[in-house]
Design a protein around this motif. Sequence first.
Motif, PDB file in Angstrom:
ATOM      1  N   ILE A  95      39.412 -35.008  96.020  1.00 10.64           N
ATOM      2  CA  ILE A  95      38.897 -35.401  94.656  1.00 10.64           C
ATOM      3  C   ILE A  95      37.629 -35.219  94.090  1.00 10.64           C
ATOM      4  N   THR A  96      37.606 -34.588  93.055  1.00 17.31           N
ATOM      5  CA  THR A  96      36.340 -34.320  92.416  1.00 17.31           C
ATOM      6  C   THR A  96      36.504 -35.219  90.861  1.00 17.31           C
ATOM      7  N   ALA A  97      35.499 -35.786  90.701  1.00 19.46           N
ATOM      8  CA  ALA A  97      35.368 -36.739  89.510  1.00 19.46           C
ATOM      9  C   ALA A  97      34.237 -36.374  88.560  1.00 19.46           C
ATOM     10  N   ILE A  98      34.424 -35.911  87.522  1.00 16.90           N
ATOM     11  CA  ILE A  98      33.523 -35.507  86.771  1.00 16.90           C
ATOM     12  C   ILE A  98      33.077 -36.266  85.357  1.00 16.90           C
ATOM     13  N   ASP A  99      31.823 -36.486  85.124  1.00 18.44           N
ATOM     14  CA  ASP A  99      31.864 -37.166  83.726  1.00 18.44           C
ATOM     15  C   ASP A  99      30.245 -36.641  83.331  1.00 18.44           C
ATOM     16  N   PRO A 100      30.111 -35.977  82.085  1.00 23.39           N
ATOM     17  CA  PRO A 100      28.627 -35.513  81.436  1.00 23.39           C
ATOM     18  C   PRO A 100      27.807 -36.771  81.209  1.00 23.39           C
ATOM     19  N   ASP A 101      28.546 -38.037  81.220  1.00 27.61           N
ATOM     20  CA  ASP A 101      27.351 -39.035  81.020  1.00 27.61           C
ATOM     21  C   ASP A 101      26.626 -39.579  82.536  1.00 27.61           C
ATOM     22  N   PRO A 102      25.415 -39.339  82.461  1.00 29.68           N
ATOM     23  CA  PRO A 102      24.625 -39.525  83.708  1.00 29.68           C
ATOM     24  C   PRO A 102      24.648 -40.928  84.019  1.00 29.68           C
ATOM     25  N   ARG A 103      24.733 -41.903  83.177  1.00 29.64           N
ATOM     26  CA  ARG A 103      25.145 -43.242  83.194  1.00 29.64           C
ATOM     27  C   ARG A 103      26.463 -43.568  84.110  1.00 29.64           C
ATOM     28  N   ALA A 104      27.481 -42.852  83.667  1.00 27.99           N
ATOM     29  CA  ALA A 104      28.671 -43.055  84.248  1.00 27.99           C
ATOM     30  C   ALA A 104      28.708 -42.409  85.740  1.00 27.99           C
ATOM     31  N   HIS A 105      28.144 -41.324  85.972  1.00 26.69           N
ATOM     32  CA  HIS A 105      27.947 -40.571  87.261  1.00 26.69           C
ATOM     33  C   HIS A 105      27.206 -41.532  88.125  1.00 26.69           C
ATOM     34  N   ALA A 106      26.103 -42.084  87.725  1.00 23.47           N
ATOM     35  CA  ALA A 106      25.177 -42.951  88.651  1.00 23.47           C
ATOM     36  C   ALA A 106      25.851 -44.194  89.121  1.00 23.47           C
ATOM     37  N   TRP A 107      26.857 -44.767  88.378  1.00 26.58           N
ATOM     38  CA  TRP A 107      27.513 -46.025  88.433  1.00 26.58           C
ATOM     39  C   TRP A 107      28.390 -45.564  89.604  1.00 26.58           C
ATOM     40  N   SER A 108      29.368 -44.649  89.194  1.00 29.41           N
ATOM     41  CA  SER A 108      30.559 -44.366  90.281  1.00 29.41           C
ATOM     42  C   SER A 108      30.128 -43.912  91.614  1.00 29.41           C
ATOM     43  N   SER A 109      29.080 -43.016  91.757  1.00 30.18           N
ATOM     44  CA  SER A 109      28.522 -42.796  92.797  1.00 30.18           C
ATOM     45  C   SER A 109      28.050 -43.549  93.571  1.00 30.18           C
ATOM     46  N   ALA A 110      27.531 -44.825  92.996  1.00 36.38           N
ATOM     47  CA  ALA A 110      26.982 -45.862  93.710  1.00 36.38           C
ATOM     48  C   ALA A 110      28.135 -46.954  94.187  1.00 36.38           C
ATOM     49  N   HIS A 111      29.177 -46.755  93.434  1.00 31.08           N
ATOM     50  CA  HIS A 111      30.340 -47.901  93.785  1.00 31.08           C
ATOM     51  C   HIS A 111      31.461 -47.026  94.246  1.00 31.08           C
TER      52      HIS A 111
END
Length: 249
Positions: A95-111
Amino acid sequence: MMDPLLRRRSIDEPELMDDPNCDPVALDNTYRLFGVINPMVASWRPVYRRWIRPAIRSASLEGRTPTLLDVGSGGGDVASSLSRWTRRDGLDLAITAIDPDPRAHAWSSAHDNGAGVEYRAQSTAELVTAGERFDVVVSNHVLHHLSPSELSALLADTSALTRSVAVHNDLRRSRAAWLLYWLGTLPLIRARTFARFDGLLSVRRSYRRDELVEALPATWRVRQQCFFRLLAVYPAQAEPGRTSLSQPS
């Protein structure tokens, strides 16, 4: 008769969490609440059974690891659920999950919490340019955010990215949906989160079935399901023997 507030899509009012300068604590709380709210209202389990799992099994029969792209993945809760369900079914899935919003990327990567999802701060256009392909492409609550030109671009990118099937899952605008969400989120009325305001606005920004049919190219199909959901499904041949609820085959 539909309430005047809901008669037309509320396309000009921005959601609070889309503001790049919004309260970071409220944004963090909103991403966290997605993991509670989406399982109750987004109805992904039947989508997984009807469209995603068959595509995964078909790709596995070709002797390769199936792939799935989650577009506009936000807090990553949908991607995590799909990872959990496929593991429970004994299936491999990358699964690859993409979001151009760096805030969403940072949160999801950390959780990620062991879901094994690959998170990227990218757009679908970048993936198309890179020549990437996926067996399945999905999104949750993305369509109602987009302008007509952005919607057309997403659908074109999606058709280029998917090998098998794509399902964009979104809300269906109705008075009942708005009222039920208003009642269900009363406990959040004083909470430091955008989930209540933005969720109610999302209902007002979302499509009715006839509106979504009108907005989609002929190669796409609209499916309506429970809990006030609309699905934009591609391609039509992913549903052999089925007749569209809203468009001629």
